[in-house]
Design an enzyme around this catalytic site. Structure first.
Site, PDB file in Angstrom:
ATOM      1  N   TRP A  13      67.240 -34.995  58.904  1.00 41.16           N
ATOM      2  CA  TRP A  13      66.238 -34.899  59.970  1.00 41.16           C
ATOM      3  C   TRP A  13      64.989 -34.260  59.393  1.00 41.16           C
ATOM      4  O   TRP A  13      64.952 -33.925  58.203  1.00 41.16           O
ATOM      5  CB  TRP A  13      66.786 -34.089  61.153  1.00 41.16           C
ATOM      6  CG  TRP A  13      66.365 -34.669  62.474  1.00 41.16           C
ATOM      7  CD1 TRP A  13      65.326 -34.254  63.253  1.00 41.16           C
ATOM      8  CD2 TRP A  13      66.956 -35.792  63.137  1.00 41.16           C
ATOM      9  NE1 TRP A  13      65.241 -35.054  64.375  1.00 41.16           N
ATOM     10  CE2 TRP A  13      66.224 -35.998  64.327  1.00 41.16           C
ATOM     11  CE3 TRP A  13      68.029 -36.622  62.856  1.00 41.16           C
ATOM     12  CZ2 TRP A  13      66.532 -37.018  65.228  1.00 41.16           C
ATOM     13  CZ3 TRP A  13      68.338 -37.626  63.739  1.00 41.16           C
ATOM     14  CH2 TRP A  13      67.590 -37.821  64.915  1.00 41.16           C
ATOM     15  N   ASP A  14      63.962 -34.119  60.214  1.00 38.56           N
ATOM     16  CA  ASP A  14      62.724 -33.561  59.654  1.00 38.56           C
ATOM     17  C   ASP A  14      62.779 -32.046  59.503  1.00 38.56           C
ATOM     18  O   ASP A  14      61.798 -31.420  59.108  1.00 38.56           O
ATOM     19  CB  ASP A  14      61.488 -33.983  60.460  1.00 38.56           C
ATOM     20  CG  ASP A  14      61.548 -33.606  61.916  1.00 38.56           C
ATOM     21  OD1 ASP A  14      62.531 -32.965  62.334  1.00 38.56           O
ATOM     22  OD2 ASP A  14      60.599 -33.944  62.660  1.00 38.56           O
ATOM     23  N   TRP A  15      63.906 -31.433  59.829  1.00 40.74           N
ATOM     24  CA  TRP A  15      64.117 -30.009  59.574  1.00 40.74           C
ATOM     25  C   TRP A  15      65.435 -29.752  58.860  1.00 40.74           C
ATOM     26  O   TRP A  15      65.843 -28.604  58.699  1.00 40.74           O
ATOM     27  CB  TRP A  15      64.116 -29.203  60.878  1.00 40.74           C
ATOM     28  CG  TRP A  15      64.755 -29.910  62.039  1.00 40.74           C
ATOM     29  CD1 TRP A  15      64.120 -30.481  63.095  1.00 40.74           C
ATOM     30  CD2 TRP A  15      66.166 -30.170  62.235  1.00 40.74           C
ATOM     31  NE1 TRP A  15      65.038 -31.074  63.947  1.00 40.74           N
ATOM     32  CE2 TRP A  15      66.293 -30.895  63.446  1.00 40.74           C
ATOM     33  CE3 TRP A  15      67.327 -29.857  61.527  1.00 40.74           C
ATOM     34  CZ2 TRP A  15      67.530 -31.314  63.954  1.00 40.74           C
ATOM     35  CZ3 TRP A  15      68.553 -30.286  62.021  1.00 40.74           C
ATOM     36  CH2 TRP A  15      68.639 -31.003  63.226  1.00 40.74           C
ATOM     37  N   GLU A  36      60.092 -29.599  75.038  1.00 37.85           N
ATOM     38  CA  GLU A  36      59.941 -29.504  73.578  1.00 37.85           C
ATOM     39  C   GLU A  36      58.476 -29.294  73.247  1.00 37.85           C
ATOM     40  O   GLU A  36      57.621 -30.015  73.757  1.00 37.85           O
ATOM     41  CB  GLU A  36      60.422 -30.778  72.870  1.00 37.85           C
ATOM     42  CG  GLU A  36      61.871 -30.820  72.492  1.00 37.85           C
ATOM     43  CD  GLU A  36      62.150 -31.939  71.485  1.00 37.85           C
ATOM     44  OE1 GLU A  36      61.291 -32.190  70.602  1.00 37.85           O
ATOM     45  OE2 GLU A  36      63.215 -32.555  71.573  1.00 37.85           O
ATOM     46  N   ASN A  56      67.997 -38.011  73.526  1.00 39.98           N
ATOM     47  CA  ASN A  56      66.751 -37.375  73.117  1.00 39.98           C
ATOM     48  C   ASN A  56      65.734 -38.423  72.698  1.00 39.98           C
ATOM     49  O   ASN A  56      65.941 -39.136  71.707  1.00 39.98           O
ATOM     50  CB  ASN A  56      66.992 -36.421  71.945  1.00 39.98           C
ATOM     51  CG  ASN A  56      65.693 -35.857  71.371  1.00 39.98           C
ATOM     52  OD1 ASN A  56      65.090 -34.967  71.941  1.00 39.98           O
ATOM     53  ND2 ASN A  56      65.252 -36.399  70.240  1.00 39.98           N
ATOM     54  N   GLU A  57      64.684 -38.588  73.501  1.00 34.16           N
ATOM     55  CA  GLU A  57      63.464 -39.328  73.173  1.00 34.16           C
ATOM     56  C   GLU A  57      63.632 -40.843  73.058  1.00 34.16           C
ATOM     57  O   GLU A  57      62.725 -41.533  72.580  1.00 34.16           O
ATOM     58  CB  GLU A  57      62.817 -38.771  71.891  1.00 34.16           C
ATOM     59  CG  GLU A  57      62.392 -37.328  72.031  1.00 34.16           C
ATOM     60  CD  GLU A  57      61.642 -36.773  70.835  1.00 34.16           C
ATOM     61  OE1 GLU A  57      61.018 -35.709  70.985  1.00 34.16           O
ATOM     62  OE2 GLU A  57      61.688 -37.383  69.757  1.00 34.16           O
TER      63      GLU A  57
END
Length: 894
Positions: free
Chosen positions: A204-206, A568, A470-471
């Site tokens: 993921w981006d984190w 968020e 989510n999204e």
């Protein structure tokens, strides 16, 4: 308790005892109806070609076993997330022998219960395949009655999730299901959406890419005759017209009998004077009973409240099932009483609908963050780890967390702690940022997943809402994956099939006590009207929104949407140097090193942090000692993140009670994100390991129950009084102005008395900045700062807040302070007495690897002396703290 009620209660108790005694006298004394043998512990683990053989713990995973047995280094060290990719590309087998009691044959049925296998496997006992798995989130129950012996050999043959996902994608020939792969900066694996596995384990981006394999939850043998209890759920109901509570108790049994099974159940909740004995009858197969217990109106029921709004009261309940043949099942659980309502109704002066939660009939402003998995390897997420992270949320005045849909449904202990601490949970189902297939086998697996997870979790009062994904509504509405326009209806149909016809319908049938949303963000009722995929799921007039903007000035409140609910939002920062040091080497310690670039999984993230910081702060000089420059840059990213999220959160909190330009009535602020999965730059306020970033320290102030918030509009300073309390208070406001060059106040003004209204955000002060500056002598925007706090009965009521009149890189008069610290024991804690020679912005205290937190940190120090407390999480000493304590202020990095 009324006398008659007391008599009745004790009479029933005596009657029950007599019944049990009669059974004993008749030789029918009940016996346990279940024998359980855990298979947890040490297993043998080998890779696909047998070249690696080692021991591994269950519950656990391959990566952890390799690390524990010395076959690998820390997977989080430097570039090991890429170096150890081979582990996820191989196939692995867990095996062991186990003995069963010699009298196992007395039981009618023997089953292997796999509470969690990660993820694709074939399960073999004594060379017989007893079952297969392909969903990490399902409990599998395999019939092994005719397979097991006294001594048995079990294998769990796992297949690489990476190869399996790719194979499933290739097999889906009708059309592609995007995204195929994550962005290159995430260094991840492809096609994660084709399997029911923790989505962020593909990167993921984190977070890193570690598509784990293992037996990640308990595995056991259960032997029984006729039936076993699978689930037990307890749901409170409140009838306002009668002002009466009742309990719906639903046990789910697996009945392995050709004929119906009869018996009785005793429900006992002593503190509520409930003692009920019911006759029960169950049909063969999976049988669901509904037991309804009404609670006397004369009994006072204590409710469960979110943190900051009341106690987290609960009651012990005991159930005893006695069946024909004398078999008995005893079950104890905790019962909680609370109601939850998601209010979506018209608002005067604004188009659209409201979006807020009522708990026990009271509107509650949701304050908190978003939760991601606490580790890439779930076996390392212990109860101690969970307790520290969740307690830190409560210590920062949070009352809610959103369990994000790209991770895992958390372990039972997570929700138990949330129940205990009063943390409300917005629970996503595990679908995130992707489209998903809807072939029959995939949907059947999802059905089992949803059913299992809802039955497992629905009794927790902390869970206040289910959300489908989510999204993914936004992904369709904005066509994130560049689907050809003529193909969009196909994907919309798949979306409705998965989240509405499957997940929503199942949730509503299993749990009607909570609201359900198909997605986050969503327009809620409006999205439903538009066929479940709204034209603009980010419309601030409806539902919840996600908002990220790394380029516009975060100090400007006009940057932010005046949304109904912010679920968020956030900004990145780097974790502290002491956290990074554990997984890096000296050559990595610069902001532009290969390590820094590798660890940043968000495109241009490192540049974006400096860009935002440069709008109001001077960037650290690149000359001089490289390590010091790196440490200063880390510090500044944390200052930037903390201040940006503070400004945005305060904007949402002060928008609670007003409609401006047809927008407002904001009732929730959940910033992204609470915790970290590894040591890397991210949006988190808690570092991997639990250390508080500056953002988390500021959060305990901007989430305070009572808070003054200042902002400017057209040259006028406004201060709002924010209260989450349930009653009004007579209060005053103290406004103080300091010149940057002096520790003495330039002027102080105390307002007249006003009413701080319960559950509101209302203006309590207004003054043109030009008049304020004139009133305070020689002040200019660049030379002065404003601070303010609310007082009640002559005492400070809530934290001190401040308002910068200009960017700190334009400040005039700021000096480099000399801050000294004196540390002394205070019971189990330590007082840290700070003395400064000048005003010190963003005072940051750091004790390196010593585990614990300060009572305050990252603050503006305007007094000559200030005392903070250090709360150690492990035993330490004043001398150890003195040796490791470092103090940084903004002026130290210029």
């Amino acid at each position: 308790m009324a006398c008659e009620q007391m008599k009745l209660y004790w009479c029933l108790s005596v009657l029950l005892m007599l019944c049990c005694w009669c059974e004993f006298l008749q030789g029918r004394n009940s016996t346990v109806s279940l024998e359980v043998q855990s298979l947890n512990g040490r297993w043998v683990l080998r890779n696909g070609n047998g070249s690696l053989v080692l021991e591994g713990d269950v519950p656990g995973c391959v990566h952890s076993a390799l690390r524990q047995q010395g076959f690998s280094e820390d997977p989080y060290y430097r570039f090991n997330d890429v170096a150890y990719r081979w582990i996820s590309l191989d196939n692995w087998t867990y095996s062991r022998t186990f003995k069963l009691p010699s009298d196992i044959g007395k039981w009618q049925k023997v089953k292997l219960i796999c509470e969690g296998i990660d993820t694709v496997s074939e399960v073999i006992i004594n060379n017989v395949t007893v079952g297969k798995t392909d969903n990490m989130f399902i409990q599998y129950n395999f019939d092994v009655t005719n397979v097991v012996k006294d001594v048995n050999f079990i294998e769990v043959r796992l297949s690489s999730a990476v190869w399996y996902a790719a194979q499933q994608s290739r097999a889906h020939r009708a059309y592609t299901v995007p995204p195929e792969c994550p962005p290159p900066e995430q260094k991840g694996e492809c096609h994660g959406n084709f399997m029911r596995k923790e989505q962020c384990s593909f990167s993921w981006d984190w977070g890193p890419s570690f598509p784990t394999q293992g037996i990640w939850k308990d595995i056991k043998i259960e032997a029984y005759t006729d039936l076993r209890l699978i689930y037990l759920t307890v749901t409170p109901h409140y009838l306002p017209s009668a002002q009466q509570w009742s309990l719906q108790i639903v046990p789910y049994f697996d009945v392995d009998s050709l004929n119906p099974v009869t018996g009785s159940v005793t429900v006992n909740i002593p503190k509520l004077e409930i003692l009920q004995i019911l006759t029960i009858r169950m049909q063969p197969g999976e049988s669901r009973l509904e037991l309804l217990c009404s609670i006397s109106q004369n009994v006072t029921v204590e409710k469960w409240w979110p943190n900051g709004h009341g106690n987290q009261s609960g009651y012990n309940m005991n159930l005893s099932f006695i069946f024909e043949g004398g078999y008995r099942i005893d079950k104890s659980t905790k019962v909680y009483f609370r109601t939850v309502e998601l209010v979506q109704e018209p608002i005067p002066g604004s188009p659209g609908l409201s979006f807020y939660f009522k708990i026990n009939g009271i509107p509650i402003f949701i304050k908190g963050s978003n939760w991601i998995p606490a580790d890439s390897f779930q076996d390392r997420v212990t109860s101690k780890v969970l307790r520290r992270l969740l307690q830190s949320a409560v210590d920062a005045n949070m009352n809610a967390l959103r369990v994000w849909g790209g991770g895992v449904y958390e372990q039972d202990g997570f929700y138990d702690i949330c129940d205990e601490l009063g943390i409300m949970i917005w629970q996503d189902f595990m679908f995130a940022c992707a489209l998903y297939p809807t072939d029959s086998s995939f949907l059947e697996s999802v059905k089992k997943e949803v059913t299992h997870q809802v039955r497992r979790l629905k009794s927790h009062p902390s869970i206040i809402i289910w959300s489908g994904n989510n999204e993914n509504e936004a992904a369709l509405a904005q066509n994130w994956f560049f689907v050809p326009h003529d193909r969009l209806p196909l994907y919309r149909q798949d979306y409705v099939t998965l989240y509405v016809k499957i997940i929503r319908d199942l949730v509503l049938s299993e749990d009607a006590s909570r609201p359900f949303l198909a997605s986050s963000p969503t327009n809620g009722e409006e999205s439903i009207k538009e066929g479940w995929v709204s034209r603009d799921p980010y419309d601030p007039h409806y539902g919840d929104t996600h908002f990220y903007n790394y380029f516009d000035d975060c100090w400007s409140w006009k940057t932010y949407p005046k949304t109904r609910f912010a679920s968020e939002y956030g900004y990145q920062s780097w974790p502290s140097f002491s956290t990074l040091q554990k997984v890096s080497s000296p050559e990595d310690w610069s902001y532009d090193s290969n390590f820094s670039s590798h660890r940043q999984h968000h495109a241009s993230g490192n540049k974006q942090m400096l860009l935002q910081a440069s709008l109001h702060f001077k960037l650290p000089e690149g000359t001089g000692q490289a390590l010091k420059a790196f440490q200063n840059t880390i510090y500044l990213t944390q200052v930037m993140q903390a201040q940006c999220v503070k400004m945005e959160t305060e904007f949402y909190r002060r928008s609670r009670s007003e409609i401006v330009d047809e927008m407002g009535h904001t009732m929730g602020a959940l910033y992204w994100q609470l915790n970290d999965i590894w040591q890397a730059p991210s949006w988190a306020s808690l570092e991997y390991g639990g250390k508080w970033k500056m953002l988390h320290y500021l959060a305990q102030h901007f989430f305070a129950p009572v808070l003054p918030i200042g902002f400017e509009d057209d040259g006028v300073l406004y201060i709002y009084g924010i209260s989450d309390l349930h009653q009004d208070y007579a209060s005053k406001l103290v406004v103080r102005v300091h010149q940057w060059r002096s520790l003495e106040s330039s002027c102080v003004r105390t307002t007249g008395q006003f009413t701080l209204k319960a559950g509101s955000a209302l203006p309590i002060y207004k003054e043109p900045v030009s008049e304020l500056l004139k009133r305070c002598g020689n002040c200019t925007r660049e030379s002065c700062v404003v601070s303010f706090h609310i007082v009640k009965d002559g005492q400070r009521f809530g934290p001190v807040n401040h308002h910068f009149l200009a960017s700190l890189n334009d400040s005039v008069g700021l000096k480099k302070p000399e801050v000294q610290a004196f540390i002394a024991p205070n019971g189990e804690n330590y007082d840290v007495v700070l003395k400064t020679t000048a005003i010190a912005p963003y005072v940051w205290l750091d004790v390196g690897d010593i585990s614990g937190r300060f009572s305050d940190n990252g603050f503006l120090m305007t007094e000559k002396q200030q005392v903070v407390v250090f709360y150690p999480w492990k035993p330490t000493s004043a001398s150890a703290l003195n040796q490791t304590l470092s103090i940084t202020t903004l002026m130290d990095i210029y």
